[in-house]
Enzyme design. Structure first.
Site, PDB file in Angstrom:
ATOM      1  N   ASP A   1      14.630   3.763 -16.816  1.00 24.48           N
ATOM      2  CA  ASP A   1      14.324   3.102 -15.671  1.00 24.48           C
ATOM      3  C   ASP A   1      15.333   2.731 -14.957  1.00 24.48           C
ATOM      4  OD1 ASP A   1      11.322   3.123 -15.239  1.00 24.48           O
ATOM      5  OD2 ASP A   1      11.095   1.568 -17.030  1.00 24.48           O
TER       6      ASP A   1
ATOM      7  N   GLU B   1      17.750  -2.029  -8.254  1.00 25.92           N
ATOM      8  CA  GLU B   1      17.324  -3.353  -7.652  1.00 25.92           C
ATOM      9  C   GLU B   1      17.082  -4.383  -8.539  1.00 25.92           C
ATOM     10  OE1 GLU B   1      14.443  -4.490  -3.856  1.00 25.92           O
ATOM     11  OE2 GLU B   1      13.268  -3.665  -5.744  1.00 25.92           O
ATOM     12  N   ASP B   2      16.550  -4.183  -9.711  1.00 27.17           N
ATOM     13  CA  ASP B   2      15.922  -5.098 -10.422  1.00 27.17           C
ATOM     14  C   ASP B   2      16.976  -5.907 -11.100  1.00 27.17           C
ATOM     15  OD1 ASP B   2      13.165  -4.866  -9.845  1.00 27.17           O
ATOM     16  OD2 ASP B   2      13.173  -3.071 -11.014  1.00 27.17           O
TER      17      ASP B   2
ATOM     18  N   ARG C   1      14.138  -2.888 -20.532  1.00 23.63           N
ATOM     19  CA  ARG C   1      15.097  -2.761 -19.469  1.00 23.63           C
ATOM     20  C   ARG C   1      16.191  -3.892 -19.438  1.00 23.63           C
ATOM     21  NH1 ARG C   1      12.987  -1.872 -13.514  1.00 23.63           N
ATOM     22  NH2 ARG C   1      15.206  -1.357 -13.460  1.00 23.63           N
TER      23      ARG C   1
ATOM     24  N   ARG D   1       6.978 -10.061 -14.568  1.00 18.72           N
ATOM     25  CA  ARG D   1       8.733  -9.655 -14.857  1.00 18.72           C
ATOM     26  C   ARG D   1       9.278 -10.852 -14.672  1.00 18.72           C
ATOM     27  NH1 ARG D   1       9.782  -4.037 -14.924  1.00 18.72           N
ATOM     28  NH2 ARG D   1       7.632  -3.112 -15.660  1.00 18.72           N
TER      29      ARG D   1
ATOM     30  N   HIS E   1       5.708  -6.001  -8.676  1.00 20.48           N
ATOM     31  CA  HIS E   1       6.462  -6.977  -8.078  1.00 20.48           C
ATOM     32  C   HIS E   1       5.972  -7.675  -6.731  1.00 20.48           C
ATOM     33  CE1 HIS E   1       9.723  -4.559 -10.409  1.00 20.48           C
ATOM     34  NE2 HIS E   1       9.752  -5.892 -11.025  1.00 20.48           N
TER      35      HIS E   1
ATOM     36  N   CYS F   1      13.925  -0.242  -4.523  1.00 25.52           N
ATOM     37  CA  CYS F   1      14.151  -0.394  -6.081  1.00 25.52           C
ATOM     38  C   CYS F   1      15.272   0.594  -6.301  1.00 25.52           C
ATOM     39  CB  CYS F   1      13.036   0.060  -6.722  1.00 25.52           C
ATOM     40  SG  CYS F   1      11.407  -0.040  -6.210  1.00 25.52           S
TER      41      CYS F   1
HETATM   42  C1  CIR Z   1       9.467  -0.703 -14.012  1.00 22.36           C
HETATM   43  O1  CIR Z   1       8.409  -0.564 -14.604  1.00 22.36           O
HETATM   44  O2  CIR Z   1      10.401  -1.599 -14.186  1.00 22.36           O
HETATM   45  C2  CIR Z   1       9.974   0.626 -13.596  1.00 22.36           C
HETATM   46  N1  CIR Z   1       9.321   1.748 -14.012  1.00 22.36           N
HETATM   47  C3  CIR Z   1       9.648   0.601 -11.947  1.00 22.36           C
HETATM   48  C4  CIR Z   1      10.681  -0.497 -11.192  1.00 22.36           C
HETATM   49  C5  CIR Z   1      10.353  -0.613  -9.814  1.00 22.36           C
HETATM   50  N2  CIR Z   1      11.452  -1.621  -9.401  1.00 22.36           N
HETATM   51  C6  CIR Z   1      11.061  -2.091  -8.293  1.00 22.36           C
HETATM   52  O3  CIR Z   1      10.017  -2.227  -7.640  1.00 22.36           O
HETATM   53  N3  CIR Z   1      12.109  -3.021  -7.883  1.00 22.36           N
END
Ligand code: CIR
Length: 265
Positions: free
Chosen positions: A64, A69-70, A89, A134, A165, A252
């Site tokens: 991922d 962004e996360d 992650r 999260r 999110h 993201c």
């Molecule tokens: C996740 O589930 O963490 C990733 N497959 C998708 C993350 C998407 N990130 C975001 O919207 N900031």
């Protein structure tokens, strides 16, 4: 306070094991080649808008990892490295910190706090922090306690039924306008903003990317595009179908920065 100009962006390529990431979407398995093409197109759009891109290669340990962004919250006054909420992650943020925290001035979300950048929406110096699977209350409070002394306002948002999110369901389109799905937009905190409510069957368009007065939306959402045009916006579209299959969209895929970036050796 109004957000300053974005001059650089940090992105990470999707890797060949991209389909092994976390997803709840029932949209099928993403096509890696197509994901790479869509990622390149996304980067070119940012470049066309005058943003210099730093592209990190994929890390096979993190399927991922392209959803950078996360891993951080970047503002003009402070950079915050997150503690991502999904166990798979955890650790993605280390490589990002090597680049964004070269001077050691960044702040960090510490356990037991968890926070994903996808839960943080900025509207001109006002930060909304969504609680989700999260982002926990400890992580949200840590972030608020970092942002407020840095000159921002921060508000923690609890939604009735969050999707993944906060920014899965609502994003800032510019000109004090938020766009999103009704369930998110009706939160009283957003009453101070203009709103564009998108139809339920176009929920995938709720995550749009606003950079320096430009607006990018995912391709394939004609009603949303018309609503934006009717409100005076001029959105550009880009295909993001392969990222949607992994619960991701446009914000993201980048960390938007106001200072030059140099990649660590
Ligand atoms: C996740 O589930 O963490 C990733 N497959 C998708 C993350 C998407 N990130 C975001 O919207 N900031």
């Amino acid at each position: 306070m109004s957000a300053g100009r974005v001059i650089t962006a940090l992105v990470r390529e999707p890797g060949p094991n991209f389909a092994d990431g976390i997803t709840t979407a029932a949209l099928g398995k993403p096509d890696f080649k197509k994901a790479v093409e869509q990622h390149r197109k996304y980067c070119s759009t940012l470049q066309n808008w005058g943003v210099t891109i730093t592209i990190l290669p994929a890390d096979p340990a993190f399927p991922d990892g392209c959803f950078v962004e996360d891993t951080a919250i970047v503002t003009e006054n402070v950079t915050v490295i997150t503690n991502p909420g999904a166990a798979a992650r955890q650790g993605e943020q280390k490589r990002i910190a090597e680049i964004l925290d070269r001077d050691g001035a960044a702040k960090y979300i510490r356990p037991p706090g968890t926070l994903d950048g996808g839960d943080v929406m900025e509207v001109e110096g006002r930060f909304y922090i969504g609680l989700s699977d999260r982002t926990n209350e400890d992580g949200a409070r840590q972030l608020a306690a970092i942002l407020e002394p840095a000159g921002y306002t921060a508000e923690i948002i609890t939604l009735d039924s969050p999707v993944l999110h906060l920014k899965t369901g609502i994003t800032y389109a510019g000109r004090n306008t938020v766009i999103g799905i009704e369930n998110y937009l009706r939160h009283p905190a957003f009453a101070r903003h203009e709103k564009i409510t998108i139809p339920d069957n176009e929920a995938g368009a709720a995550n749009c990317l606003h950079v320096n007065g430009n607006l990018l939306i995912s391709a394939g959402f004609p009603a949303t595009e018309s609503l934006l045009r009717a409100a005076g916006f001029r959105p550009q579209t880009t295909p993001s179908s392969e990222f949607a299959k992994m619960d991701g969209a446009l914000t993201c895929l980048s960390l938007l920065c106001h200072t030059p970036l140099t990649e660590a050796a």
